[in-house]
Write a protein that holds these residues in place. Structure first.
Motif, PDB file in Angstrom:
ATOM      1  N   GLY A  70      -3.593 -29.721 -37.561  1.00 47.36           N
ATOM      2  CA  GLY A  70      -2.268 -29.658 -38.159  1.00 47.36           C
ATOM      3  C   GLY A  70      -1.364 -30.754 -37.640  1.00 47.36           C
ATOM      4  O   GLY A  70      -1.816 -31.711 -36.995  1.00 47.36           O
ATOM      5  N   GLU A  71      -0.097 -30.596 -37.903  1.00 42.89           N
ATOM      6  CA  GLU A  71       0.890 -31.575 -37.442  1.00 42.89           C
ATOM      7  C   GLU A  71       0.950 -31.569 -35.917  1.00 42.89           C
ATOM      8  O   GLU A  71       0.888 -30.518 -35.276  1.00 42.89           O
ATOM      9  CB  GLU A  71       2.274 -31.225 -38.015  1.00 42.89           C
ATOM     10  CG  GLU A  71       3.344 -32.260 -37.763  1.00 42.89           C
ATOM     11  CD  GLU A  71       3.210 -33.517 -38.590  1.00 42.89           C
ATOM     12  OE1 GLU A  71       4.007 -34.449 -38.389  1.00 42.89           O
ATOM     13  OE2 GLU A  71       2.307 -33.565 -39.461  1.00 42.89           O
ATOM     14  N   LYS A  72       1.056 -32.745 -35.334  1.00 45.32           N
ATOM     15  CA  LYS A  72       1.117 -32.877 -33.884  1.00 45.32           C
ATOM     16  C   LYS A  72       2.235 -32.003 -33.311  1.00 45.32           C
ATOM     17  O   LYS A  72       3.355 -31.992 -33.806  1.00 45.32           O
ATOM     18  CB  LYS A  72       1.372 -34.341 -33.508  1.00 45.32           C
ATOM     19  CG  LYS A  72       1.361 -34.628 -32.020  1.00 45.32           C
ATOM     20  CD  LYS A  72       1.552 -36.108 -31.757  1.00 45.32           C
ATOM     21  CE  LYS A  72       1.537 -36.422 -30.271  1.00 45.32           C
ATOM     22  NZ  LYS A  72       1.739 -37.877 -30.017  1.00 45.32           N
ATOM     23  N   GLY A  73       1.903 -31.232 -32.271  1.00 45.33           N
ATOM     24  CA  GLY A  73       2.881 -30.355 -31.631  1.00 45.33           C
ATOM     25  C   GLY A  73       2.860 -28.932 -32.143  1.00 45.33           C
ATOM     26  O   GLY A  73       3.506 -28.056 -31.571  1.00 45.33           O
ATOM     27  N   THR A  74       2.106 -28.669 -33.226  1.00 39.59           N
ATOM     28  CA  THR A  74       2.011 -27.306 -33.760  1.00 39.59           C
ATOM     29  C   THR A  74       1.220 -26.421 -32.802  1.00 39.59           C
ATOM     30  O   THR A  74       0.224 -26.852 -32.219  1.00 39.59           O
ATOM     31  CB  THR A  74       1.325 -27.310 -35.138  1.00 39.59           C
ATOM     32  OG1 THR A  74       2.047 -28.179 -36.015  1.00 39.59           O
ATOM     33  CG2 THR A  74       1.290 -25.912 -35.736  1.00 39.59           C
ATOM     34  N   ASP A  75       1.646 -25.182 -32.632  1.00 38.41           N
ATOM     35  CA  ASP A  75       0.932 -24.221 -31.790  1.00 38.41           C
ATOM     36  C   ASP A  75      -0.448 -23.958 -32.395  1.00 38.41           C
ATOM     37  O   ASP A  75      -0.541 -23.558 -33.565  1.00 38.41           O
ATOM     38  CB  ASP A  75       1.732 -22.924 -31.711  1.00 38.41           C
ATOM     39  CG  ASP A  75       1.138 -21.907 -30.736  1.00 38.41           C
ATOM     40  OD1 ASP A  75      -0.024 -22.086 -30.316  1.00 38.41           O
ATOM     41  OD2 ASP A  75       1.846 -20.937 -30.410  1.00 38.41           O
ATOM     42  N   PRO A  76      -1.535 -24.150 -31.638  1.00 38.58           N
ATOM     43  CA  PRO A  76      -2.878 -23.890 -32.177  1.00 38.58           C
ATOM     44  C   PRO A  76      -3.090 -22.445 -32.618  1.00 38.58           C
ATOM     45  O   PRO A  76      -4.039 -22.162 -33.355  1.00 38.58           O
ATOM     46  CB  PRO A  76      -3.803 -24.241 -31.005  1.00 38.58           C
ATOM     47  CG  PRO A  76      -3.005 -25.146 -30.125  1.00 38.58           C
ATOM     48  CD  PRO A  76      -1.583 -24.688 -30.266  1.00 38.58           C
ATOM     49  N   ALA A  77      -2.228 -21.549 -32.164  1.00 43.99           N
ATOM     50  CA  ALA A  77      -2.337 -20.151 -32.587  1.00 43.99           C
ATOM     51  C   ALA A  77      -1.842 -19.949 -34.024  1.00 43.99           C
ATOM     52  O   ALA A  77      -2.006 -18.865 -34.593  1.00 43.99           O
ATOM     53  CB  ALA A  77      -1.554 -19.253 -31.639  1.00 43.99           C
ATOM     54  N   THR A  78      -1.244 -20.987 -34.610  1.00 42.57           N
ATOM     55  CA  THR A  78      -0.768 -20.905 -35.988  1.00 42.57           C
ATOM     56  C   THR A  78      -1.971 -20.834 -36.925  1.00 42.57           C
ATOM     57  O   THR A  78      -2.751 -21.779 -37.021  1.00 42.57           O
ATOM     58  CB  THR A  78       0.097 -22.126 -36.335  1.00 42.57           C
ATOM     59  OG1 THR A  78       1.179 -22.227 -35.404  1.00 42.57           O
ATOM     60  CG2 THR A  78       0.667 -22.005 -37.738  1.00 42.57           C
ATOM     61  N   ARG A  79      -2.124 -19.715 -37.615  1.00 42.90           N
ATOM     62  CA  ARG A  79      -3.334 -19.457 -38.398  1.00 42.90           C
ATOM     63  C   ARG A  79      -3.521 -20.451 -39.545  1.00 42.90           C
ATOM     64  O   ARG A  79      -4.653 -20.688 -39.990  1.00 42.90           O
ATOM     65  CB  ARG A  79      -3.311 -18.025 -38.939  1.00 42.90           C
ATOM     66  CG  ARG A  79      -3.407 -16.972 -37.842  1.00 42.90           C
ATOM     67  CD  ARG A  79      -3.210 -15.575 -38.400  1.00 42.90           C
ATOM     68  NE  ARG A  79      -4.253 -15.168 -39.316  1.00 42.90           N
ATOM     69  CZ  ARG A  79      -5.402 -14.599 -38.952  1.00 42.90           C
ATOM     70  NH1 ARG A  79      -5.651 -14.367 -37.669  1.00 42.90           N
ATOM     71  NH2 ARG A  79      -6.286 -14.242 -39.852  1.00 42.90           N
ATOM     72  N   SER A  80      -2.433 -21.050 -40.011  1.00 43.01           N
ATOM     73  CA  SER A  80      -2.555 -22.006 -41.115  1.00 43.01           C
ATOM     74  C   SER A  80      -3.205 -23.312 -40.682  1.00 43.01           C
ATOM     75  O   SER A  80      -3.468 -24.177 -41.521  1.00 43.01           O
ATOM     76  CB  SER A  80      -1.177 -22.295 -41.723  1.00 43.01           C
ATOM     77  OG  SER A  80      -0.289 -22.821 -40.751  1.00 43.01           O
ATOM     78  N   THR A  81      -3.480 -23.469 -39.378  1.00 41.75           N
ATOM     79  CA  THR A  81      -4.197 -24.653 -38.897  1.00 41.75           C
ATOM     80  C   THR A  81      -5.682 -24.373 -38.683  1.00 41.75           C
ATOM     81  O   THR A  81      -6.464 -25.297 -38.482  1.00 41.75           O
ATOM     82  CB  THR A  81      -3.610 -25.176 -37.569  1.00 41.75           C
ATOM     83  OG1 THR A  81      -3.916 -24.246 -36.507  1.00 41.75           O
ATOM     84  CG2 THR A  81      -2.114 -25.356 -37.655  1.00 41.75           C
ATOM     85  N   TRP A  82      -6.073 -23.104 -38.729  1.00 41.28           N
ATOM     86  CA  TRP A  82      -7.444 -22.729 -38.392  1.00 41.28           C
ATOM     87  C   TRP A  82      -8.407 -23.167 -39.497  1.00 41.28           C
ATOM     88  O   TRP A  82      -8.174 -22.919 -40.688  1.00 41.28           O
ATOM     89  CB  TRP A  82      -7.572 -21.222 -38.199  1.00 41.28           C
ATOM     90  CG  TRP A  82      -6.842 -20.710 -36.984  1.00 41.28           C
ATOM     91  CD1 TRP A  82      -6.073 -21.440 -36.115  1.00 41.28           C
ATOM     92  CD2 TRP A  82      -6.801 -19.358 -36.522  1.00 41.28           C
ATOM     93  NE1 TRP A  82      -5.553 -20.624 -35.144  1.00 41.28           N
ATOM     94  CE2 TRP A  82      -5.988 -19.343 -35.364  1.00 41.28           C
ATOM     95  CE3 TRP A  82      -7.363 -18.180 -36.966  1.00 41.28           C
ATOM     96  CZ2 TRP A  82      -5.728 -18.185 -34.649  1.00 41.28           C
ATOM     97  CZ3 TRP A  82      -7.108 -17.008 -36.274  1.00 41.28           C
ATOM     98  CH2 TRP A  82      -6.300 -17.014 -35.119  1.00 41.28           C
ATOM     99  N   THR A  83      -9.501 -23.775 -39.087  1.00 41.17           N
ATOM    100  CA  THR A  83     -10.545 -24.189 -40.015  1.00 41.17           C
ATOM    101  C   THR A  83     -11.890 -23.830 -39.396  1.00 41.17           C
ATOM    102  O   THR A  83     -12.200 -24.263 -38.290  1.00 41.17           O
ATOM    103  CB  THR A  83     -10.489 -25.708 -40.272  1.00 41.17           C
ATOM    104  OG1 THR A  83      -9.152 -26.089 -40.595  1.00 41.17           O
ATOM    105  CG2 THR A  83     -11.422 -26.104 -41.399  1.00 41.17           C
ATOM    106  N   THR A  84     -12.667 -23.023 -40.103  1.00 37.81           N
ATOM    107  CA  THR A  84     -13.972 -22.594 -39.597  1.00 37.81           C
ATOM    108  C   THR A  84     -15.054 -23.528 -40.124  1.00 37.81           C
ATOM    109  O   THR A  84     -15.223 -23.672 -41.348  1.00 37.81           O
ATOM    110  CB  THR A  84     -14.274 -21.152 -40.025  1.00 37.81           C
ATOM    111  OG1 THR A  84     -13.261 -20.284 -39.496  1.00 37.81           O
ATOM    112  CG2 THR A  84     -15.628 -20.702 -39.507  1.00 37.81           C
ATOM    113  N   LEU A  85     -15.766 -24.150 -39.200  1.00 37.37           N
ATOM    114  CA  LEU A  85     -16.850 -25.062 -39.559  1.00 37.37           C
ATOM    115  C   LEU A  85     -18.173 -24.319 -39.435  1.00 37.37           C
ATOM    116  O   LEU A  85     -18.530 -23.837 -38.356  1.00 37.37           O
ATOM    117  CB  LEU A  85     -16.859 -26.279 -38.635  1.00 37.37           C
ATOM    118  CG  LEU A  85     -15.526 -27.042 -38.475  1.00 37.37           C
ATOM    119  CD1 LEU A  85     -15.729 -28.254 -37.564  1.00 37.37           C
ATOM    120  CD2 LEU A  85     -14.968 -27.463 -39.824  1.00 37.37           C
ATOM    121  N   ILE A  86     -18.876 -24.213 -40.525  1.00 35.66           N
ATOM    122  CA  ILE A  86     -20.198 -23.586 -40.553  1.00 35.66           C
ATOM    123  C   ILE A  86     -21.223 -24.710 -40.630  1.00 35.66           C
ATOM    124  O   ILE A  86     -21.047 -25.663 -41.396  1.00 35.66           O
ATOM    125  CB  ILE A  86     -20.309 -22.624 -41.748  1.00 35.66           C
ATOM    126  CG1 ILE A  86     -19.270 -21.498 -41.583  1.00 35.66           C
ATOM    127  CG2 ILE A  86     -21.707 -22.040 -41.878  1.00 35.66           C
ATOM    128  CD1 ILE A  86     -19.089 -20.635 -42.790  1.00 35.66           C
TER     129      ILE A  86
END
Length: 234
Positions: A70-86
């Motif tokens: 996500g945007e630099k400085g965004t909290d990694p706990a923000t679910r809209s940044t989560w991407t699951t790589l399979i």
């Protein structure tokens, strides 16, 4: 003798190889699944170290990796940044970071800082004016602003120097905008030794900014201020 699951293991190794080429803080593009299981492509800063996890794919639990982009400085706990790589359905790779001064036209919802943080967004940008279907170029010479959520589904662009709100719009509103220079870019500029061949305007006013389509010089800027070329020439 190879393991019965050698194909799956090879795919896991391929994913690990991709992950070894990037690190937290890098600018990347990642393709995978969001928290709802929908395919998603995110481009931005890798906000934290990847995390091993289990995910459901084709009805079965498989090994996977979660990355936060996500945007630099965004909290990694923000679910809209989560991407699951399979392993057989996802990738991550380095990407070219955006450059300050290149105008972008589109809806506020598509500004990366808004996509990452939504109602907690607080991002410096260069505002180029209101856009729209008939808009072909920025109408504002370029104002350094802070983009934030104003409530009731509205977002405001507030001039950093004066504090004046110069535009308010919804997620669907179209605007012209550009990335603001990074702090370290500004510091590098201050620490740089003058070059006898360097343009005097660049020394006095900051980094040159060119129109992204025409290549025409439109002004100069530092982290604090954008100076239109008309002011210098006038």
């Amino acid at each position: 003798m190879r393991s019965p699951n050698w194909e799956e293991e090879d795919k896991v190794e391929d994913l690990k190889t991709m992950l070894a080429r990037v690190k937290a803080g890098d600018y990347v593009t990642a393709f995978g699944k969001d928290t709802r299981g929908h395919e998603v492509t995110r481009t931005g800063t890798l906000l934290a170290d990847p995390q091993d996890m289990k995910a459901t794919h084709n009805g079965a639990k498989v090994k996977a990796v979660r990355v936060c982009v996500g945007e630099k400085g965004t909290d990694p706990a923000t679910r809209s940044t989560w991407t699951t790589l399979i392993p057989d359905h996802g990738f991550i790779r380095s990407a070219e970071p955006p450059k300050a001064g290149e105008w972008i036209h589109g809806e506020i919802r598509n500004i990366p800082a808004v996509r990452s943080a939504r109602d907690s967004v607080n991002a410096p940008l260069i505002f180029g004016g209101k856009g729209g279907k008939r808009s072909t170029e920025p109408t504002d010479r370029g104002t350094l602003v802070v983009l934030s959520y104003a409530g009731s589904g509205r977002y405001e662009f507030k001039a950093q120097e004066s504090g004046e709100v110069i535009f308010t719009g919804s997620l669907q509103s179209q605007v012209w905008w550009s990335y603001a220079p990074e702090d370290n870019e500004h510091q590098d500029q201050e620490d740089q030794e003058p070059d006898e061949h360097q343009d005097v305007n660049e020394l006095n006013y900051g980094k040159p900014v060119y129109h992204v389509e025409t290549g025409e010089l439109v002004g100069f800027w530092t982290l604090e201020k954008f100076t239109p070329i008309e002011e210098i020439q006038g």
